[in-house]
Design a protein around this motif. Structure first.
Motif, PDB file in Angstrom:
ATOM      1  N   ARG A 124      -9.392  -3.952  16.145  1.00  0.00           N
ATOM      2  CA  ARG A 124      -8.975  -5.085  16.974  1.00  0.00           C
ATOM      3  C   ARG A 124      -9.807  -6.331  16.697  1.00  0.00           C
ATOM      4  N   ASP A 125     -10.706  -6.264  15.760  1.00  0.00           N
ATOM      5  CA  ASP A 125     -11.580  -7.382  15.418  1.00  0.00           C
ATOM      6  C   ASP A 125     -10.879  -8.236  14.358  1.00  0.00           C
ATOM      7  N   VAL A 126     -10.566  -9.478  14.692  1.00  0.00           N
ATOM      8  CA  VAL A 126      -9.827 -10.356  13.776  1.00  0.00           C
ATOM      9  C   VAL A 126     -10.615 -10.581  12.493  1.00  0.00           C
ATOM     10  N   ASN A 127     -11.924 -10.725  12.604  1.00  0.00           N
ATOM     11  CA  ASN A 127     -12.737 -10.964  11.418  1.00  0.00           C
ATOM     12  C   ASN A 127     -12.688  -9.773  10.466  1.00  0.00           C
ATOM     13  N   VAL A 128     -12.764  -8.565  11.011  1.00  0.00           N
ATOM     14  CA  VAL A 128     -12.660  -7.359  10.187  1.00  0.00           C
ATOM     15  C   VAL A 128     -11.279  -7.268   9.552  1.00  0.00           C
ATOM     16  N   LEU A 129     -10.251  -7.605  10.306  1.00  0.00           N
ATOM     17  CA  LEU A 129      -8.886  -7.543   9.778  1.00  0.00           C
ATOM     18  C   LEU A 129      -8.685  -8.557   8.656  1.00  0.00           C
ATOM     19  N   ARG A 130      -9.356  -9.696   8.737  1.00  0.00           N
ATOM     20  CA  ARG A 130      -9.276 -10.659   7.632  1.00  0.00           C
ATOM     21  C   ARG A 130      -9.902 -10.065   6.374  1.00  0.00           C
ATOM     22  N   TRP A 131     -11.089  -9.470   6.519  1.00  0.00           N
ATOM     23  CA  TRP A 131     -11.721  -8.834   5.363  1.00  0.00           C
ATOM     24  C   TRP A 131     -10.828  -7.727   4.805  1.00  0.00           C
ATOM     25  N   LEU A 132     -10.230  -6.941   5.695  1.00  0.00           N
ATOM     26  CA  LEU A 132      -9.380  -5.839   5.256  1.00  0.00           C
ATOM     27  C   LEU A 132      -8.154  -6.363   4.507  1.00  0.00           C
ATOM     28  N   THR A 133      -7.579  -7.455   4.978  1.00  0.00           N
ATOM     29  CA  THR A 133      -6.432  -8.050   4.295  1.00  0.00           C
ATOM     30  C   THR A 133      -6.822  -8.520   2.900  1.00  0.00           C
ATOM     31  N   ALA A 134      -7.973  -9.181   2.802  1.00  0.00           N
ATOM     32  CA  ALA A 134      -8.446  -9.637   1.495  1.00  0.00           C
ATOM     33  C   ALA A 134      -8.711  -8.461   0.567  1.00  0.00           C
ATOM     34  N   TYR A 135      -9.303  -7.408   1.108  1.00  0.00           N
ATOM     35  CA  TYR A 135      -9.605  -6.229   0.291  1.00  0.00           C
ATOM     36  C   TYR A 135      -8.316  -5.553  -0.170  1.00  0.00           C
ATOM     37  N   THR A 136      -7.341  -5.428   0.729  1.00  0.00           N
ATOM     38  CA  THR A 136      -6.068  -4.798   0.375  1.00  0.00           C
ATOM     39  C   THR A 136      -5.353  -5.595  -0.708  1.00  0.00           C
ATOM     40  N   ALA A 137      -5.331  -6.913  -0.558  1.00  0.00           N
ATOM     41  CA  ALA A 137      -4.702  -7.757  -1.581  1.00  0.00           C
ATOM     42  C   ALA A 137      -5.422  -7.626  -2.913  1.00  0.00           C
ATOM     43  N   SER A 138      -6.743  -7.519  -2.871  1.00  0.00           N
ATOM     44  CA  SER A 138      -7.511  -7.393  -4.099  1.00  0.00           C
ATOM     45  C   SER A 138      -7.191  -6.092  -4.832  1.00  0.00           C
ATOM     46  N   VAL A 139      -7.153  -4.979  -4.092  1.00  0.00           N
ATOM     47  CA  VAL A 139      -6.848  -3.690  -4.720  1.00  0.00           C
ATOM     48  C   VAL A 139      -5.422  -3.675  -5.263  1.00  0.00           C
ATOM     49  N   THR A 140      -4.487  -4.261  -4.501  1.00  0.00           N
ATOM     50  CA  THR A 140      -3.101  -4.350  -4.970  1.00  0.00           C
ATOM     51  C   THR A 140      -3.018  -5.173  -6.247  1.00  0.00           C
ATOM     52  N   GLY A 141      -3.715  -6.307  -6.272  1.00  0.00           N
ATOM     53  CA  GLY A 141      -3.738  -7.130  -7.473  1.00  0.00           C
ATOM     54  C   GLY A 141      -4.333  -6.401  -8.660  1.00  0.00           C
ATOM     55  N   ASP A 142      -5.390  -5.620  -8.419  1.00  0.00           N
ATOM     56  CA  ASP A 142      -5.994  -4.820  -9.489  1.00  0.00           C
ATOM     57  C   ASP A 142      -4.972  -3.883 -10.119  1.00  0.00           C
ATOM     58  N   LEU A 143      -4.193  -3.208  -9.275  1.00  0.00           N
ATOM     59  CA  LEU A 143      -3.208  -2.252  -9.782  1.00  0.00           C
ATOM     60  C   LEU A 143      -2.113  -2.956 -10.584  1.00  0.00           C
ATOM     61  N   VAL A 144      -1.621  -4.086 -10.066  1.00  0.00           N
ATOM     62  CA  VAL A 144      -0.587  -4.831 -10.786  1.00  0.00           C
ATOM     63  C   VAL A 144      -1.131  -5.323 -12.125  1.00  0.00           C
ATOM     64  N   PHE A 166       1.603 -10.507 -14.757  1.00  0.00           N
ATOM     65  CA  PHE A 166       0.314 -11.205 -14.670  1.00  0.00           C
ATOM     66  C   PHE A 166       0.377 -12.312 -13.608  1.00  0.00           C
ATOM     67  N   THR A 167       1.495 -13.018 -13.550  1.00  0.00           N
ATOM     68  CA  THR A 167       1.649 -14.066 -12.535  1.00  0.00           C
ATOM     69  C   THR A 167       1.602 -13.483 -11.128  1.00  0.00           C
ATOM     70  N   ALA A 168       2.299 -12.359 -10.928  1.00  0.00           N
ATOM     71  CA  ALA A 168       2.287 -11.715  -9.616  1.00  0.00           C
ATOM     72  C   ALA A 168       0.879 -11.271  -9.238  1.00  0.00           C
ATOM     73  N   ALA A 169       0.137 -10.711 -10.212  1.00  0.00           N
ATOM     74  CA  ALA A 169      -1.245 -10.306  -9.934  1.00  0.00           C
ATOM     75  C   ALA A 169      -2.094 -11.511  -9.552  1.00  0.00           C
ATOM     76  N   GLY A 170      -1.913 -12.643 -10.266  1.00  0.00           N
ATOM     77  CA  GLY A 170      -2.663 -13.848  -9.939  1.00  0.00           C
ATOM     78  C   GLY A 170      -2.355 -14.364  -8.550  1.00  0.00           C
ATOM     79  N   VAL A 171      -1.088 -14.301  -8.141  1.00  0.00           N
ATOM     80  CA  VAL A 171      -0.699 -14.739  -6.803  1.00  0.00           C
ATOM     81  C   VAL A 171      -1.333 -13.852  -5.735  1.00  0.00           C
ATOM     82  N   VAL A 172      -1.354 -12.536  -5.985  1.00  0.00           N
ATOM     83  CA  VAL A 172      -1.969 -11.611  -5.029  1.00  0.00           C
ATOM     84  C   VAL A 172      -3.473 -11.869  -4.934  1.00  0.00           C
TER      85      VAL A 172
END
Length: 413
Positions: free
Chosen positions: A10-30, A173-179
């Motif tokens: 329920r911590d907005v700051n933690v959820l922001r970090w989690l969103t950034a981390y999730t996007a980063s891992v997704t971008g890595d895979l792409v 590559f473009t999609a990964a860059g956007v993520v």
């Protein structure tokens, strides 16, 4: 795990970090799939290994140095800058592939630069949780991180497949860059709640040596890092290759391998969810050792499974137990580590879990070719059993609880 006034989920700051981390891992895979696809199209299967190694080797070799950079300049600043560089590199690669026919050496250069920057980004972003939440919430944060990784592992390949089919390697590559850009923008909104004062500056080599000595002399971290290295040795990539070879050996085909891998992911996600919503985690260290024993038994049983449905059940069991182990050990490391050393300690554990995996891939094929898949999984079980025995033999791990650290001295006393 003590009850906090505001849970991490329920911590907005933690959820922001989690969103950034999730996007980063997704971008890595792409990015990884786009790079592999482009290398296959340009040079054939024989060149894929060269391109992938060009990214994996510098990441492994420079990971410890990345931890030094994170501690010296602050993990948030380093994560933001390295994430921005990754975004620029991948978008530049997309433009190069779009404007001209890519060569193997262009892909090698992209992989090399990305691997170097990744060696800095990973310790930095991994060292952020203790600075954005309370110590008693770290287990929940690591559980949420486990869930985000499972989500990324499901979404990333699907996204890569769609964009590769529509726009080829340039589109991927473009999609990964956007993520990565999404990860960067979200990371900029994360606020640090605690920032320890930096000690007097010394050389980078001295800081690296100090970090390694800190781990070696710490009464909990030294054995705990060894436990992490042993427990992750087979489960950060080699087991995925082992599943392919097991399914081929037993005649279960690609679909059978997919069922087992999916069961493993479901089990890991279930354990991460359980830890995320749990209000108490009594005797965390002892429970972690118990799940290591369960992983050892499950690995041996998987190698001897007489049918696909039974193998799927054991895959689910291994996912549950290994997912719990990974979450708890990560939380214990971040709870016990002095904030001044957090980047360097994170780089050591990340090197144990991800950086050394490419070195073990050849051993998987050789073992299966000489003795069969059952021997490989029996070996994985033996390594997990050794990790459990080590954890049980060290009283400070066996009695470890998840909560605020009792001491921040270099020796952990």
């Amino acid at each position: 795990m003590a009850v906090s006034a505001r849970p991490a989920y329920r911590d907005v700051n933690v959820l922001r970090w989690l969103t950034a981390y999730t996007a980063s891992v997704t971008g890595d895979l792409v990015y990884f799939l786009a790079l592999s696809w482009a290398a296959t199209r340009v040079g054939g299967p024989s060149q894929v290994g060269l391109v992938i190694a060009a990214g994996a080797l510098p990441r492994a070799m420079l990971m410890l140095g990345g931890g030094v950079v994170a501690d010296r300049f602050g993990p948030r600043r380093v994560a933001v800058i390295s994430d921005a560089i990754r975004c620029v590199v991948i978008l530049a690669a997309a433009a190069a592939v779009m404007l001209a026919s890519p060569s193997v050496w262009l892909l090698v250069a992209v992989a090399l630069i990305f691997g170097v920057v990744d060696a800095v980004f990973m310790p930095a972003v991994g060292a952020l949780p203790p600075r954005i939440t309370e110590p008693e919430q770290l287990a929940r944060v690591q559980g949420m991180r486990g869930l985000s990784m499972r989500l990324s592992n499901a979404v990333g390949p699907l996204l890569a497949g769609v964009v590769l089919a529509i726009g080829g390697a340039a589109g991927a590559f473009t999609a990964a860059g956007v993520v990565f850009a999404l990860s960067l923008v979200t990371l900029l909104t994360v606020r640090i709640t605690s920032s320890p004062e930096n000690p007097q500056r010394v050389s980078a080599w001295r800081e690296l040596g100090d970090g390694l000595r800190y781990v070696r002399r710490h009464r909990m971290l030294a054995p705990l890092v060894t436990v992490i290295g042993l427990s992750e040795m087979c489960f950060s990539g080699p087991v995925a290759t082992g599943l392919v070879l097991l399914a081929d050996e037993r005649g279960w085909g690609a679909s059978g391998m997919g069922w087992i891998a999916s069961a493993f992911s479901v089990g890991a996600a279930a354990s991460a969810l359980l830890i995320t919503v749990s209000t108490r985690m009594p005797r965390a260290g002892l429970a972690m050792c118990g799940t290591l024993l369960g992983t050892a038994a499950g690995a041996v049983a998987l190698g001897h499974a007489p049918s696909l449905p039974i193998a799927v059940v054991f895959g689910l069991l291994i996912g549950l137990t290994s997912g719990f182990t990974t979450t708890v050990t990560s939380a214990l490391v971040q709870t016990e580590t002095d904030p001044h050393y957090l980047g360097r300690v994170t780089s050591v554990t990340t090197l144990c879990t991800l950086g050394l995996a490419p070195v073990l891939f050849p051993a998987v094929g050789i073992t299966v070719a000489l003795w069969g898949a059952d021997v490989f999984f029996a070996g994985c079980g033996a390594i997990c059993l050794l990790a459990a025995a080590l954890g049980l033999s060290v009283s400070v791990i066996r009695r470890a609880e998840l909560g605020p650290p009792k001491s921040a001295s270099p020796t952990g006393r």
